[in-house]
Write a protein that holds these residues in place. Structure first.
Motif, PDB file in Angstrom:
ATOM      1  N   CYS A 289     -28.601 -62.005  10.651  1.00 13.37           N
ATOM      2  CA  CYS A 289     -28.641 -60.547  10.714  1.00 13.37           C
ATOM      3  C   CYS A 289     -30.050 -60.081  11.035  1.00 13.37           C
ATOM      4  CB  CYS A 289     -28.181 -59.962   9.379  1.00 13.37           C
ATOM      5  SG  CYS A 289     -28.245 -58.149   9.281  1.00 13.37           S
ATOM      6  N   ASP A 290     -30.172 -59.198  12.001  1.00 13.33           N
ATOM      7  CA  ASP A 290     -31.466 -58.621  12.362  1.00 13.33           C
ATOM      8  C   ASP A 290     -31.864 -57.585  11.316  1.00 13.33           C
ATOM      9  OD1 ASP A 290     -33.774 -58.033  13.815  1.00 13.33           O
ATOM     10  OD2 ASP A 290     -32.716 -58.061  15.725  1.00 13.33           O
ATOM     11  N   GLY A 291     -33.069 -57.068  11.454  1.00 16.47           N
ATOM     12  CA  GLY A 291     -33.584 -56.082  10.519  1.00 16.47           C
ATOM     13  C   GLY A 291     -33.263 -54.664  10.932  1.00 16.47           C
ATOM     14  N   SER A 292     -34.156 -53.738  10.614  1.00 15.57           N
ATOM     15  CA  SER A 292     -33.910 -52.314  10.838  1.00 15.57           C
ATOM     16  C   SER A 292     -35.067 -51.700  11.602  1.00 15.57           C
ATOM     17  CB  SER A 292     -33.768 -51.599   9.496  1.00 15.57           C
ATOM     18  OG  SER A 292     -34.984 -51.691   8.760  1.00 15.57           O
ATOM     19  N   THR A 293     -34.832 -50.491  12.091  1.00 12.26           N
ATOM     20  CA  THR A 293     -35.911 -49.650  12.582  1.00 12.26           C
ATOM     21  C   THR A 293     -36.099 -48.493  11.618  1.00 12.26           C
ATOM     22  OG1 THR A 293     -36.669 -48.169  14.347  1.00 12.26           O
ATOM     23  CG2 THR A 293     -34.288 -48.422  14.094  1.00 12.26           C
ATOM     24  N   ASN A 294     -37.348 -48.154  11.331  1.00  9.12           N
ATOM     25  CA  ASN A 294     -37.622 -47.046  10.401  1.00  9.12           C
ATOM     26  C   ASN A 294     -37.841 -45.722  11.124  1.00  9.12           C
ATOM     27  OD1 ASN A 294     -40.126 -47.479  11.517  1.00  9.12           O
ATOM     28  ND2 ASN A 294     -41.147 -48.031   9.608  1.00  9.12           N
ATOM     29  N   VAL A 295     -37.559 -45.705  12.433  1.00 11.29           N
ATOM     30  CA  VAL A 295     -37.617 -44.455  13.201  1.00 11.29           C
ATOM     31  C   VAL A 295     -36.238 -43.815  13.098  1.00 11.29           C
ATOM     32  CG1 VAL A 295     -38.048 -43.391  15.441  1.00 11.29           C
ATOM     33  CG2 VAL A 295     -39.323 -45.452  14.763  1.00 11.29           C
ATOM     34  N   LEU A 296     -36.124 -42.750  12.320  1.00 17.99           N
ATOM     35  CA  LEU A 296     -34.824 -42.170  11.984  1.00 17.99           C
ATOM     36  C   LEU A 296     -34.454 -41.000  12.903  1.00 17.99           C
ATOM     37  CD1 LEU A 296     -35.054 -42.143   8.083  1.00 17.99           C
ATOM     38  CD2 LEU A 296     -34.105 -43.914   9.576  1.00 17.99           C
ATOM     39  N   PRO A 297     -33.165 -40.848  13.221  1.00 20.91           N
ATOM     40  CA  PRO A 297     -32.696 -39.733  14.065  1.00 20.91           C
ATOM     41  C   PRO A 297     -32.552 -38.451  13.248  1.00 20.91           C
ATOM     42  CG  PRO A 297     -31.211 -41.647  14.162  1.00 20.91           C
ATOM     43  CD  PRO A 297     -32.080 -41.805  12.959  1.00 20.91           C
ATOM     44  N   ILE A 298     -33.650 -37.904  12.818  1.00 24.75           N
ATOM     45  CA  ILE A 298     -33.637 -36.682  12.016  1.00 24.75           C
ATOM     46  C   ILE A 298     -34.672 -35.722  12.589  1.00 24.75           C
ATOM     47  CG2 ILE A 298     -32.832 -37.788   9.903  1.00 24.75           C
ATOM     48  CD1 ILE A 298     -35.676 -37.938   8.911  1.00 24.75           C
ATOM     49  N   GLY A 299     -34.542 -34.424  12.230  1.00 24.46           N
ATOM     50  CA  GLY A 299     -35.499 -33.431  12.700  1.00 24.46           C
ATOM     51  C   GLY A 299     -34.963 -32.653  13.887  1.00 24.46           C
ATOM     52  N   GLN A 300     -35.860 -32.316  14.792  1.00 26.10           N
ATOM     53  CA  GLN A 300     -35.486 -31.536  15.965  1.00 26.10           C
ATOM     54  C   GLN A 300     -34.651 -32.364  16.940  1.00 26.10           C
ATOM     55  OE1 GLN A 300     -36.218 -28.207  16.174  1.00 26.10           O
ATOM     56  NE2 GLN A 300     -36.993 -28.526  14.089  1.00 26.10           N
ATOM     57  N   ARG A 301     -33.989 -31.650  17.828  1.00 29.87           N
ATOM     58  CA  ARG A 301     -33.068 -32.287  18.769  1.00 29.87           C
ATOM     59  C   ARG A 301     -33.742 -33.418  19.561  1.00 29.87           C
ATOM     60  NH1 ARG A 301     -28.253 -30.668  20.580  1.00 29.87           N
ATOM     61  NH2 ARG A 301     -27.569 -31.152  22.695  1.00 29.87           N
ATOM     62  N   GLU A 302     -34.942 -33.166  20.029  1.00 36.31           N
ATOM     63  CA  GLU A 302     -35.654 -34.163  20.831  1.00 36.31           C
ATOM     64  C   GLU A 302     -35.960 -35.415  20.000  1.00 36.31           C
ATOM     65  OE1 GLU A 302     -36.518 -31.011  20.516  1.00 36.31           O
ATOM     66  OE2 GLU A 302     -35.938 -30.221  22.495  1.00 36.31           O
ATOM     67  N   GLN A 303     -36.278 -35.205  18.708  1.00 33.24           N
ATOM     68  CA  GLN A 303     -36.554 -36.346  17.828  1.00 33.24           C
ATOM     69  C   GLN A 303     -35.305 -37.185  17.604  1.00 33.24           C
ATOM     70  OE1 GLN A 303     -38.358 -33.531  14.815  1.00 33.24           O
ATOM     71  NE2 GLN A 303     -39.708 -35.278  14.483  1.00 33.24           N
ATOM     72  N   VAL A 304     -34.179 -36.527  17.407  1.00 33.56           N
ATOM     73  CA  VAL A 304     -32.918 -37.248  17.209  1.00 33.56           C
ATOM     74  C   VAL A 304     -32.585 -38.064  18.443  1.00 33.56           C
ATOM     75  CG1 VAL A 304     -30.431 -36.981  16.857  1.00 33.56           C
ATOM     76  CG2 VAL A 304     -32.034 -35.580  15.537  1.00 33.56           C
ATOM     77  N   HIS A 305     -32.682 -37.456  19.599  1.00 31.35           N
ATOM     78  CA  HIS A 305     -32.347 -38.151  20.835  1.00 31.35           C
ATOM     79  C   HIS A 305     -33.275 -39.334  21.084  1.00 31.35           C
ATOM     80  CE1 HIS A 305     -30.134 -34.393  22.635  1.00 31.35           C
ATOM     81  NE2 HIS A 305     -29.440 -35.028  21.703  1.00 31.35           N
ATOM     82  N   ALA A 306     -34.574 -39.135  20.831  1.00 29.49           N
ATOM     83  CA  ALA A 306     -35.534 -40.225  21.040  1.00 29.49           C
ATOM     84  C   ALA A 306     -35.246 -41.390  20.099  1.00 29.49           C
ATOM     85  CB  ALA A 306     -36.959 -39.719  20.829  1.00 29.49           C
ATOM     86  N   ALA A 307     -34.930 -41.081  18.835  1.00 23.21           N
ATOM     87  CA  ALA A 307     -34.614 -42.140  17.874  1.00 23.21           C
ATOM     88  C   ALA A 307     -33.316 -42.848  18.232  1.00 23.21           C
ATOM     89  CB  ALA A 307     -34.530 -41.556  16.465  1.00 23.21           C
ATOM     90  N   TRP A 308     -32.329 -42.110  18.713  1.00 17.89           N
ATOM     91  CA  TRP A 308     -31.081 -42.733  19.173  1.00 17.89           C
ATOM     92  C   TRP A 308     -31.336 -43.688  20.331  1.00 17.89           C
ATOM     93  CZ3 TRP A 308     -27.044 -38.137  19.315  1.00 17.89           C
ATOM     94  CH2 TRP A 308     -26.441 -38.042  18.052  1.00 17.89           C
ATOM     95  N   ARG A 309     -32.161 -43.240  21.277  1.00 19.67           N
ATOM     96  CA  ARG A 309     -32.449 -44.107  22.439  1.00 19.67           C
ATOM     97  C   ARG A 309     -33.138 -45.394  21.993  1.00 19.67           C
ATOM     98  NH1 ARG A 309     -33.328 -38.997  25.026  1.00 19.67           N
ATOM     99  NH2 ARG A 309     -35.540 -39.033  24.466  1.00 19.67           N
ATOM    100  N   LEU A 310     -34.091 -45.273  21.079  1.00 12.46           N
ATOM    101  CA  LEU A 310     -34.781 -46.455  20.564  1.00 12.46           C
ATOM    102  C   LEU A 310     -33.802 -47.380  19.842  1.00 12.46           C
ATOM    103  CD1 LEU A 310     -37.329 -48.098  19.846  1.00 12.46           C
ATOM    104  CD2 LEU A 310     -37.556 -46.641  17.807  1.00 12.46           C
ATOM    105  N   HIS A 311     -32.996 -46.812  18.948  1.00 16.96           N
ATOM    106  CA  HIS A 311     -32.054 -47.618  18.181  1.00 16.96           C
ATOM    107  C   HIS A 311     -31.038 -48.293  19.099  1.00 16.96           C
ATOM    108  CE1 HIS A 311     -28.874 -47.963  14.801  1.00 16.96           C
ATOM    109  NE2 HIS A 311     -29.784 -48.885  14.632  1.00 16.96           N
ATOM    110  N   GLN A 312     -30.530 -47.545  20.061  1.00 20.77           N
ATOM    111  CA  GLN A 312     -29.567 -48.114  21.010  1.00 20.77           C
ATOM    112  C   GLN A 312     -30.177 -49.309  21.747  1.00 20.77           C
ATOM    113  OE1 GLN A 312     -28.519 -45.513  24.215  1.00 20.77           O
ATOM    114  NE2 GLN A 312     -26.867 -46.802  24.976  1.00 20.77           N
TER     115      GLN A 312
END
Length: 416
Positions: A289-312
């Motif tokens: 099992c791999d680990g996690s990213t601590n960049v969370l998809p929370i806050g403003q719309r741009e922050q959520v989208h950026a975190a989603w792109r990173l996580h994806q």
């Protein structure tokens, strides 16, 4: 050749044959969850799973409310965007969490004994309620503090209280698993075996029924003082109780001196550790099992989208490297986890199916696939089926085999 030669070969290789069968039994024949969700023990209730699901659905509606919007935000391919979007929404309704871990370690911290005692019992009762209501994720359990001297007694006591409450209510399931944090030595695995045996005996559980994962987040778990990796011996010392090796992104990176800004699942030290984990687990039936990213998809719309792109991107990277499970730490990570995973299987389905059909029927797919590759192709499709990215009607149409036939091709033992 003289029959005596073959008899001599059998005699000479008998021990090696037996060791190969014992140490490398292959696939366990059980589903591997695509993620493990960590929830601090003091925040876990019987409503946590449904709350995570609702929060995940809400953030998807708010920041990716249509196929077109999500396609633009995440760069989804047009030919798979709609089917992935629909399947992810259905997954968040049907089975939002595949594996749940109630965390008494870093996510919970150090508390007075009476406080953690109460939290252990309360969390176990909440999990028991989910199990009784058939609402628990298929895999579930707790992470305890390490067996290092400062936290040893606390970790064992929490485990005993938690399992005792589940045993009292008859809710220790086949999907129950314990995560042992910050493992630093082979001796700790032997100690964990002793602890689990004592807990089973104390609470009337069948011997060997409690399983655990080794959390790989210290340098000593990757490289011992003798210059060798202890992981293969740790798996062996687990005597069939070890089900997984879980990478700890931030503890491991920090212990090697990686600056906080560069600690990541894709840092070279992380890749090295996971390469060793994959080698140690290969053929044993133990999941990586791999680990996690601590960049969370929370806050403003741009922050959520950026975190989603990173996580994806990180989830896709792990999948391509043959690591099919990772950690999720926030409900808003569930959409990007499932989108990345479903896209991986949807994009690969046509080619994998064509190659498998050609292999089964003796046709020409443009590839000269050997049995080992056919097993990998079948395993790919099985994983897609198990997580909900694919369905059995596609299996029959594209490959012409049923699930049992696919399992045989994947060299996976059939389970009733």
């Amino acid at each position: 050749m003289d029959e005596q030669l073959f008899a001599e070969l059998d005699r000479r290789l008998a021990d090696a044959d037996a060791a190969l069968t014992t140490l490398y039994p292959g696939d366990r024949g059980v589903r591997q969850p695509i993620h493990t969700v960590y929830v601090p023990a003091d925040r876990f209730t019987a409503g946590t799973v449904s709350e995570w699901a609702e929060q995940a659905r809400a953030v998807l509606r708010e920041h990716g409310g249509s196929v077109a919007e999500l396609t633009e935000v995440l760069g989804l391919p047009a030919d798979h965007a709609a089917e992935v979007y629909d399947r992810v929404r259905a997954k968040l309704e049907r089975e939002p969490i595949e594996d749940l871990r109630i965390d008494f370690e870093d996510g919970y911290g150090v508390r007075p004994d009476e406080q953690e005692d109460a939290a252990a019992v309360e969390a176990a009762r909440a999990l028991a309620e989910l199990v009784k209501g058939d609402a628990a994720p298929p895999y579930h359990g707790l992470r305890i503090k390490s067996l290092e001297a400062p936290s040893r007694r606390r970790g064992v006591r929490t485990l005993d209280l938690f399992v005792g409450e589940l045993a009292r209510t008859g809710t220790v399931t086949d999907g129950f698993v314990i995560t042992l944090a910050k493992v630093t030595s082979l001796d700790q695995i032997s100690a964990m075996m002793l602890v689990l045996g004592a807990v089973e005996q104390s609470h009337g559980l069948a011997s060997g029924s409690l399983k655990f994962e080794i959390q790989v987040e210290t340098p000593q778990a990757i490289l011992g003082s003798n210059g060798m990796t202890p992981l293969p011996m740790m798996i062996r010392a687990g005597g069939g109780r070890v089900t997984g090796l879980h990478y700890g992104t931030y503890d491991y990176s920090a212990s090697l001196g990686v600056a906080a800004a560069y600690q990541s699942m894709e840092h070279p030290v992380a890749d090295h550790a996971k390469d060793v984990m994959q080698l140690a687990a290969a053929g044993t039936g133990v999941f990586v099992c791999d680990g996690s990213t601590n960049v969370l998809p929370i806050g403003q719309r741009e922050q959520v989208h950026a975190a989603w792109r990173l996580h994806q991107r990180l989830v896709r990277r792990s999948l391509e490297r043959g690591i099919y499970q990772g950690w999720d730490m926030h409900p808003a990570q569930l959409p990007s986890r499932y989108i990345a995973t479903y896209l991986f299987y949807r994009e690969g389905l046509a080619t994998a199916s064509a190659r498998l059909r050609a292999y089964v029927e003796g046709g020409n797919s443009g590839y000269l696939d050997e049995p080992a590759t056919a097993a990998a192709l079948a395993g790919f499709v099985l994983r897609g089926l198990e997580c909900g990215a694919l369905d059995t009607t596609e299996l029959d149409k594209l490959i012409g085999v049923d699930t049992a036939g696919l399992a045989r091709l994947a060299r996976r033992p059939l389970r009733s």
